[in-house]
Write a protein that holds these residues in place. Structure first.
Motif, mmCIF file in Angstrom:
data_model
loop_
_atom_site.group_PDB
_atom_site.id
_atom_site.type_symbol
_atom_site.label_atom_id
_atom_site.label_comp_id
_atom_site.label_asym_id
_atom_site.label_seq_id
_atom_site.Cartn_x
_atom_site.Cartn_y
_atom_site.Cartn_z
ATOM 1 N N THR A 31 39.535 35.857 40.376
ATOM 2 C CA THR A 31 39.411 36.198 38.959
ATOM 3 C C THR A 31 38.258 37.159 38.716
ATOM 4 O O THR A 31 38.398 38.156 38.000
ATOM 5 N N ARG A 32 37.103 36.888 39.317
ATOM 6 C CA ARG A 32 35.903 37.666 39.055
ATOM 7 C C ARG A 32 35.782 38.914 39.928
ATOM 8 O O ARG A 32 35.106 39.874 39.553
ATOM 9 N N ALA A 33 36.381 38.910 41.109
ATOM 10 C CA ALA A 33 36.298 40.058 42.022
ATOM 11 C C ALA A 33 37.691 40.418 42.525
ATOM 12 O O ALA A 33 37.994 40.320 43.716
ATOM 13 N N PRO A 34 38.585 40.853 41.623
ATOM 14 C CA PRO A 34 39.989 41.077 41.993
ATOM 15 C C PRO A 34 40.197 42.202 42.997
ATOM 16 O O PRO A 34 41.232 42.243 43.677
ATOM 17 N N GLU A 35 39.239 43.113 43.124
ATOM 18 C CA GLU A 35 39.391 44.229 44.062
ATOM 19 C C GLU A 35 38.973 43.856 45.482
ATOM 20 O O GLU A 35 39.241 44.600 46.429
#
Length: 318
Positions: free
Chosen positions: A138-142
């Protein structure tokens, strides 16, 4: 409590490493940034806990392996340098959120999340680990996410919690050949149980790539290694890493053989011939290894691009 130590007999000193196992001290601006950020955010990394020889290469290239559920394991494998205890500190309920916040700041290309075993927790920590995955995605989708999981005593419902959180890669290590497993690993970590974990993941979540790792130099034979390769292929493992076992201290298992780079190259060819998608094989290769992660990153990005199609079947630019 630290790693268990035998008391009846004195340990033999570690054998001298050959030249091909010597590495340069880590350095560089990216390495220093990752190191300082991880320390500032109080994130435990298996890179440091296990004294990985590739820490400079990985951190310098923007990849890292972080460890969740604490830094103390409830098992006592005889190859591992991580501290052990029957009663580690309780799981931190804020860890999933804090971890995701920290990783978002780091901006890593590829992240491996592993953990200690937590047999003291009802579900082995599976729900906690799954929460970490969900928060990270969710917070670091990449950031492409690979998880290296415990066996959770082979319980399918626990394994399913990890799969449903949907990381890109699920790894679980057999560590060694079947004959040596009772000597090398904790008695609760059996060879067949590890194969079951990998088999269940692939059958239940076929879109998730599975990966495993084997240490060499513990006294295994070639026939045993080739059988292990076949066993892993039979349960659908697509990525394999082979590396040299290095003795962390005089109290750990002895190194029986320093396998040459040429021998690793031969074994890589034999494993590739069995159909593994990718094999990383070399003295300094570890389960979390930059070359394998770069391959997986490229493959995963390609797969994501192929999924992004219009209703007319024309690929969309990623």
């Amino acid at each position: 409590m630290g790693t268990p130590q035998p008391v009846a007999t004195a340990a033999k000193p570690r054998a001298k490493k050959p030249e091909w196992l010597k590495v340069r001290l880590p350095s560089g601006p990216v390495y220093e940034k990752v190191k300082s950020t991880l320390h500032d955010l109080k994130l435990a990394t298996v890179c440091e806990e296990s004294r990985c020889p590739n820490i400079g290469e990985c951190w310098g290239g923007g990849t890292a392996t972080v460890m969740v559920m604490g830094d103390t394991c409830t098992r006592g494998c005889r190859f591992c340098n991580i501290d052990t205890s029957k009663t580690p500190l309780p799981l931190d309920p804020d860890e999933p959120r804090n971890l995701a916040t920290a990783i978002a700041k780091l901006g890593l290309h590829y992240l491996v999340v592993t953990s200690v075993d937590r047999d003291d927790v009802a579900d082995g920590g599976a729900s906690h680990f799954a929460a970490c995955i969900t928060e990270l995605l969710t917070r670091a989708p990449e950031t492409l996410l690979e998880v290296l999981i415990p066996d959770f005593d082979g319980r399918d419902e626990c394994i399913d919690l990890i799969g449903k959180a949907n990381p890109a890669v699920i790894a679980h290590n057999v560590e060694t050949v079947e004959r040596l497993t009772p000597t090398v690993r904790d008695r609760r970590a059996t060879y067949r149980q590890s194969l079951h974990v990998l088999d269940h993941v692939k059958k239940t979540f076929p879109h998730i790539h599975t990966k495993s790792s084997i240490m060499l130099g513990l006294g295994e034979t070639e026939d045993e290694l080739l059988q292990t390769f076949r066993d892993l292929r039979e349960v659908g493992v697509s990525v394999l890493t082979l590396g040299q076992y290095l003795r962390p201290s005089d109290w750990h298992l002895e190194v029986k053989e320093f396998v040459t780079p040429e021998r690793f190259a031969e074994l890589q060819k034999k494993a590739e011939a069995m159909g593994f998608l990718y094999v990383a094989s070399g003295p300094l290769v570890r389960s979390s290894y930059k070359a394998a992660e770069l391959f997986m990153a490229g493959l995963l990005k390609q797969e994501r691009t192929q999924k992004k199609v219009t209703s007319f079947g024309v690929p969309v630019e990623s």
